[in-house]
Write a protein that holds these residues in place. Structure first.
Motif, short mmCIF file in Angstrom:
data_model
loop_
_atom_site.label_atom_id
_atom_site.label_comp_id
_atom_site.label_asym_id
_atom_site.label_seq_id
_atom_site.Cartn_x
_atom_site.Cartn_y
_atom_site.Cartn_z
N TRP A 8 -1.14 -8.61 -1.13
CA TRP A 8 -1.92 -7.74 -0.23
C TRP A 8 -1.10 -7.25 0.96
O TRP A 8 -1.39 -6.21 1.54
N LEU B 215 -7.23 -3.38 0.31
CA LEU B 215 -6.29 -4.51 0.36
C LEU B 215 -7.00 -5.78 0.81
O LEU B 215 -6.69 -6.87 0.32
N GLY B 216 -7.93 -5.62 1.77
CA GLY B 216 -8.68 -6.78 2.26
C GLY B 216 -9.49 -7.42 1.14
O GLY B 216 -9.49 -8.64 0.99
N ALA C 157 -8.87 -7.09 -2.09
CA ALA C 157 -7.90 -7.66 -3.04
C ALA C 157 -7.42 -9.02 -2.55
O ALA C 157 -7.24 -9.95 -3.35
N ASN C 158 -7.24 -9.15 -1.25
CA ASN C 158 -6.75 -10.41 -0.69
C ASN C 158 -7.77 -11.53 -0.85
O ASN C 158 -7.41 -12.67 -1.15
N GLY D 215 -8.57 -9.49 6.28
CA GLY D 215 -8.89 -8.12 5.87
C GLY D 215 -9.49 -7.29 6.99
O GLY D 215 -9.06 -6.16 7.25
N ASN E 38 -0.47 -6.27 9.83
CA ASN E 38 -0.41 -7.39 8.89
C ASN E 38 0.20 -8.62 9.54
O ASN E 38 -0.29 -9.74 9.35
N VAL F 215 -2.27 0.97 -2.67
CA VAL F 215 -2.97 -0.25 -3.09
C VAL F 215 -2.53 -0.62 -4.52
O VAL F 215 -2.25 -1.78 -4.82
N ALA G 62 0.76 -2.18 -4.24
CA ALA G 62 0.69 -3.58 -3.77
C ALA G 62 0.25 -4.50 -4.91
O ALA G 62 0.82 -5.58 -5.10
N ILE G 63 -0.74 -4.05 -5.67
CA ILE G 63 -1.21 -4.87 -6.80
C ILE G 63 -0.09 -5.02 -7.83
O ILE G 63 0.11 -6.10 -8.39
#
Lengths: 524, 53
Positions: A155, A192-193, A195-196, A228, A243, A473, A476-477
């Protein structure tokens, strides 16, 4: 260049070959890389009209890019070897047991929060290279340790490394309209939040099964929401620091959580954690001392990157090579560079790691934790472990650059956009994912596809902010299945050759996460 | 086997060949550089095949 289905299939071949060898045949990254490279050379020459000189230039550029990763691998291995040689890992394991007897919380503290924090300041695979052996030191099985660290760092790929990948995205798209910029931040940070939080729960499951999820669910949710939500809020003010600030806060909060009476009670653990024997000699070292190389790493990275004067002074020494522009027979051209991808060695993560390893070695040697001649064993082991990783990284990045320069990557993306039409938002995260899969970098993926996604969004008249967010995103994944990152993990914990198995485990997770992100954009 | 362990060095040697041949537009040397690179990078694959035999 006009879209041609055969050319699209040809462009897809190197990736398919790589995936089949890695996932289907479970080859190691070092074994599969040369086959992927050979395929990319063949498709570039025979389907895209690239001359040998163009292919050679692209391969040289890819090798140059690979240096940035290889100079992280060696010092990361050295820092690991310093900790191993000094008995630091055993002390960390013992110290974490004192922090909280709850194994799952210990794993979350290292594999999710500390790894996330490292991604916030360093990146370039350092969190995986540092986090995986630390988890093994806590008694986690090597394979699971790699899975956990890959999830933990994902993330932070966009706003981490002090917002480098975000800057890359901004450089590729015109976000001068503050409304579009704000929406891009909101979309990106929100996805992202989420996903985290998902990653936190998967890590908890990997560490302690359903029982672990039940016991730690509220903690994971609270930390995930803090990270997030905090990133969402701070990114609107300062994407560069967002971050880093939230991961540092989460790290502090984790220590408070560990002291809660709830976590001072032992929980029966099961799952991937190996039962470890009590330590004797190594326990002479305190956990603070055992973490010393990593404290050095954090302090050096923060001083260099946050103090502008120090960064500017050390960053003035750059190494770069000129590269001539080349054109394929189909008319696809590359730019001519007087300084291609400058490398500033003194502000590179590799330098931070190297100095931290040297400082850690010096400290442990002075305190008697490392015996005479230890440096020779550390250097020798680090060098021998670097070679297979270096081979894979060289091959993979040469392949990626050949595909990029000869127009194969662009054709792949164009084909996807042409086929998807109005459904393109669903596909957009997958484009980012492919970029990171090929280059092992969210930044490179954004540079490679950021401009393309921006143009497609304009042509299809869909929300530019959402599509750009989907790009980064997805990138990042994609870092959880990026072969070079996976390789870093498997190299560090001594399971080199199991990269295919790691990718196989996460391929579905990555695809599902991208699909969910794409559907969210499409439906909202 | 000892010769095989030295093969990765070829990929390092390939860099200057690829760089200078590519930039100067020499087709033959560029192809030679790519061959050298592939040969060096195939070391783990060759080892794998030899282990199977």
């Amino acid at each position: 260049m006009e879209f041609d289905i055969w050319r699209w299939c040809a462009a897809l071949t190197p990736i398919v070959v790589l995936l089949i060898l890695l996932v289907g045949f479970r080859w190691g990254g070092d074994e599969a890389a040369s086959c992927g490279l050979l395929t990319a050379i063949a498709t570039g020459a025979f389907f895209f009209g690239a001359g040998w000189d163009m292919l050679a230039t692209a391969a040289a550029k890819g090798m140059w890019n690979a240096i940035s990763i290889i100079i992280v691998v060696f010092p990361a291995l050295a820092i690991y070897q310093v900790s191993r040689e000094s008995g630091g890992f055993a002390a960390i394991r013992y110290g974490m047991e004192q922090f909280s007897p709850d194994k799952v919380l210990q794993i979350l503290a290292v594999g999710w929060i500390f790894v996330g924090f490292l991604q916030g300041i360093t990146g370039f695979g350092v969190p995986v290279a540092v986090g995986a052996p630390l988890l093994v030191g806590l008694g986690v099985r090597p394979f699971t340790a790699v899975l956990i660290t890959l999830l933990g760092q994902a993330w932070g790929n966009t706003f981490g490394t002090l917002g480098l990948a975000w800057d890359g995205l901004m450089a590729q798209a015109d976000l001068s309209d503050p409304f579009v910029w704000r929406n891009t931040v909101l979309w990106t940070a929100s996805m992202l939040g989420i996903a985290n939080i998902g990653a936190g729960f998967i890590i908890t499951y990997l560490a302690g099964g359903l029982k672990g999820v039940k016991r730690n669910g509220v903690t994971v949710l609270a930390l995930g929401l803090l990270q997030g939500g905090g990133q969402l809020w701070i990114a609107l003010l300062n994407p560069m620091l967002s971050n880093f600030i939230v991961t540092a806060l989460a790290l502090g909060l984790m220590f408070i959580i560990g002291k809660l009476p709830y976590y001072q009670r032992s929980a029966e653990d099961s799952g991937p954690v190996r039962k470890t024997e009590p330590n004797s000699r190594e326990n002479r070292m305190s956990m603070q001392q055992a973490f010393l190389p990593y404290v050095f790493l954090t302090v050096i990275a923060l001083v260099v990157l946050l103090l502008g004067d120090v960064k500017d002074y050390l960053g003035q020494w750059k190494i770069a090579l000129p590269f001539a522009g080349k054109t394929t027979a189909l008319g696809i051209g590359t730019a001519s560079y007087s300084k291609y991808s400058p490398l500033a060695p003194l502000i590179h993560s590799g330098a931070f790691l190297l100095v931290s390893a040297a400082a850690g070695y010096y400290w442990y040697y002075k305190k008697g934790y490392i015996s005479e001649g230890g440096w020779r064993r550390i250097l020798n082991n680090s060098f021998l472990q670097t070679i297979p990783s270096a081979i894979a990284v060289l091959g993979l990045l040469a392949m990626a650059k050949i595909m990029d320069d000869t127009g194969q990557t662009a054709v792949l993306a164009q084909g996807g956009a042409a086929a998807a039409g109005p459904l393109y938002p669903v596909l957009a995260p997958f484009v980012g994912l492919i970029g990171t899969f090929m280059t092992s970098s969210n930044l490179s993926s954004n540079i490679l596809f950021g401009g393309f996604q921006y143009k497609v969004a304009a042509i299809l008249k869909v929300d530019t902010a959402a599509i750009l967010a989907a790009q980064t995103v997805g990138g990042a994944i994609g870092s959880i299945i990026a072969p070079s990152k996976v390789l870093l993990g498997t190299t560090m914990v001594g399971i080199l050759g199991e990269e295919g198995e790691v990718i196989r485990r996460f391929l579905f997770v990555a695809m599902l996460a991208c699909l969910m992100a794409g559907l969210a954009i499409f439906l909202i | 086997m000892k010769t095989i362990t030295m093969l990765p060095a070829l990929s390092v040697l390939a860099f200057p060949v690829l760089y200078f041949a590519g930039n100067s537009g020499s087709q033959a040397y560029s192809a030679a550089g790519l061959f050298l690179l592939l040969f060096g990078l195939m070391t783990p694959l060759v080892k794998k095949l030899l282990r199977r035999r």
